[in-house]
Design an enzyme around this catalytic site. Structure first.
Site, mmCIF file in Angstrom:
data_model
loop_
_atom_site.group_PDB
_atom_site.id
_atom_site.type_symbol
_atom_site.label_atom_id
_atom_site.label_comp_id
_atom_site.label_asym_id
_atom_site.label_seq_id
_atom_site.Cartn_x
_atom_site.Cartn_y
_atom_site.Cartn_z
ATOM 1 N N ASN A 162 8.981 24.253 54.912
ATOM 2 C CA ASN A 162 7.661 24.880 55.128
ATOM 3 C C ASN A 162 7.550 25.424 56.547
ATOM 4 O O ASN A 162 6.994 26.502 56.756
ATOM 5 C CB ASN A 162 6.538 23.893 54.819
ATOM 6 C CG ASN A 162 6.275 23.794 53.332
ATOM 7 O OD1 ASN A 162 5.715 24.702 52.725
ATOM 8 N ND2 ASN A 162 6.722 22.703 52.722
ATOM 9 N N MET B 223 5.445 12.588 57.965
ATOM 10 C CA MET B 223 5.356 11.395 57.137
ATOM 11 C C MET B 223 4.558 10.242 57.748
ATOM 12 O O MET B 223 4.611 9.123 57.260
ATOM 13 C CB MET B 223 6.763 10.903 56.764
ATOM 14 C CG MET B 223 7.551 11.892 55.921
ATOM 15 S SD MET B 223 6.639 12.480 54.477
ATOM 16 C CE MET B 223 6.706 11.007 53.458
ATOM 17 N N ARG B 224 3.830 10.513 58.838
ATOM 18 C CA ARG B 224 3.007 9.458 59.435
ATOM 19 C C ARG B 224 1.535 9.709 59.129
ATOM 20 O O ARG B 224 1.092 10.855 59.127
ATOM 21 C CB ARG B 224 3.164 9.471 60.955
ATOM 22 C CG ARG B 224 4.464 8.906 61.445
ATOM 23 C CD ARG B 224 4.515 9.029 62.951
ATOM 24 N NE ARG B 224 3.499 8.239 63.635
ATOM 25 C CZ ARG B 224 3.613 6.947 63.892
ATOM 26 N NH1 ARG B 224 4.678 6.287 63.537
ATOM 27 N NH2 ARG B 224 2.646 6.294 64.519
ATOM 28 N N LEU B 225 0.822 8.633 58.893
ATOM 29 C CA LEU B 225 -0.625 8.768 58.744
ATOM 30 C C LEU B 225 -1.212 8.933 60.134
ATOM 31 O O LEU B 225 -0.796 8.258 61.081
ATOM 32 C CB LEU B 225 -1.214 7.521 58.081
ATOM 33 C CG LEU B 225 -0.958 7.367 56.590
ATOM 34 C CD1 LEU B 225 -1.561 6.051 56.106
ATOM 35 C CD2 LEU B 225 -1.541 8.547 55.818
ATOM 36 N N GLY C 285 11.930 20.606 56.749
ATOM 37 C CA GLY C 285 11.236 21.682 57.462
ATOM 38 C C GLY C 285 11.311 23.035 56.781
ATOM 39 O O GLY C 285 11.238 24.066 57.446
ATOM 40 N N HIS D 33 0.296 19.608 50.329
ATOM 41 C CA HIS D 33 0.596 18.454 49.468
ATOM 42 C C HIS D 33 1.151 18.968 48.140
ATOM 43 O O HIS D 33 0.613 19.918 47.561
ATOM 44 C CB HIS D 33 -0.683 17.643 49.250
ATOM 45 C CG HIS D 33 -0.446 16.415 48.442
ATOM 46 N ND1 HIS D 33 0.124 15.270 48.967
ATOM 47 C CD2 HIS D 33 -0.668 16.164 47.128
ATOM 48 C CE1 HIS D 33 0.241 14.368 48.009
ATOM 49 N NE2 HIS D 33 -0.235 14.878 46.894
HETATM 50 C C1 GRF Z 1 6.539 19.307 50.938
HETATM 51 O O1 GRF Z 1 6.778 19.121 49.583
HETATM 52 C C2 GRF Z 1 5.094 19.083 51.252
HETATM 53 O O2 GRF Z 1 4.245 19.364 50.187
HETATM 54 C C3 GRF Z 1 5.035 17.615 51.575
HETATM 55 O O3 GRF Z 1 6.243 17.343 52.210
HETATM 56 C C4 GRF Z 1 7.240 18.267 51.805
HETATM 57 C C5 GRF Z 1 7.829 18.858 53.045
HETATM 58 O O4 GRF Z 1 8.958 19.649 52.773
HETATM 59 N N1 GRF Z 1 3.874 17.295 52.375
HETATM 60 P P1 GRF Z 1 9.677 20.452 53.914
HETATM 61 O O5 GRF Z 1 10.098 19.475 55.003
HETATM 62 O O6 GRF Z 1 8.723 21.482 54.440
HETATM 63 O O7 GRF Z 1 10.860 21.078 53.268
#
Ligand code: GRF
Length: 200
Positions: free
Chosen positions: A13, A89-91, A11, A108
């Protein structure tokens, strides 16, 4: 704009988004943080900052459709206007994507359309590219195929490992995602076919 942030992992981001909201750099409210993983540090970050946070455990649902129906009703209850995927991580099913069409974003860790799907950083290293980066895009029914909102390039250095490269990409993501969400929340992004037109 009320954000629903979906995250499965650390988390970082989400944290960048929280920091931008709290610094009033991002004109949005975090309505709810949802995870499919009860142990996700992302949930702990939400708790610390007193945002509503919920784990929807896939094991409690019969399949993707049922899970996504629960997710949709939760997001509707919280009056979420923009669904922000941050390491979820789920589609998502076609049903979910249609419910929130044009209102789901993802980040991404590559310069799409290169290296979509899982292990993007590893794919880029293995391929031998000299430049990779990160992409914020709208989510459509494909895997990492929706219209691109913003990208940042990150150089690959000699001797980089997946970890060192991902770390630099992560730092770029933490600036890019809140900035790109800000453009959307300020009404600066218009989608025309595959292209996102950004106005100033
Ligand atoms: C990031 O690298 C993002 O690009 C990918 O999953 C990762 C998530 O990282 N989709 P975080 O959980 O935000 O640290």
């Amino acid at each position: 704009m009320r954000l629903g942030v979906l995250a499965s992992g650390s988390g970082t981001n989400l944290q960048a988004i929280i920091d931008a909201v709290e610094a009033k750099k991002l004109p949005a409210e975090i309505a709810v943080v949802v995870s499919d993983n009860a142990q996700a540090p992302a949930l702990e970050r939400a708790r610390k900052h007193r945002y509503k946070h919920i784990c929807l455990n896939p094991r409690n649902y019969k399949g993707r459709e049922e899970y996504d129906a629960a997710l949709v009703s939760l997001l509707q209850r919280e009056r979420v206007g923009l669904v922000v995927l941050a390491g979820f991580m789920r589609l998502l099913s076609r049903y979910f994507v249609r419910e929130y069409e044009g209102r789901i974003t993802n980040i991404h860790p590559s310069l799409l359309p290169a290296f979509p799907g899982l292990n993007a950083v590893q794919q880029a290293l293995k391929y031998g590219v000299k430049i990779t980066g990160c992409t914020v895009h709208f989510v459509d029914e494909g895997v990492d195929t929706g219209p691109i909102i913003a990208q940042v390039a990150v150089a690959v250095k000699e001797g980089d490992t997946v970890e060192t490269l991902h770390q630099r990409i992560h730092s770029a993501e933490h600036k890019l995602y809140p900035w790109a969400l800000g453009l959307i929340c300020r009404g600066k992004v218009r989608v025309e076919g595959r292209r996102c037109i950004i106005s100033d």
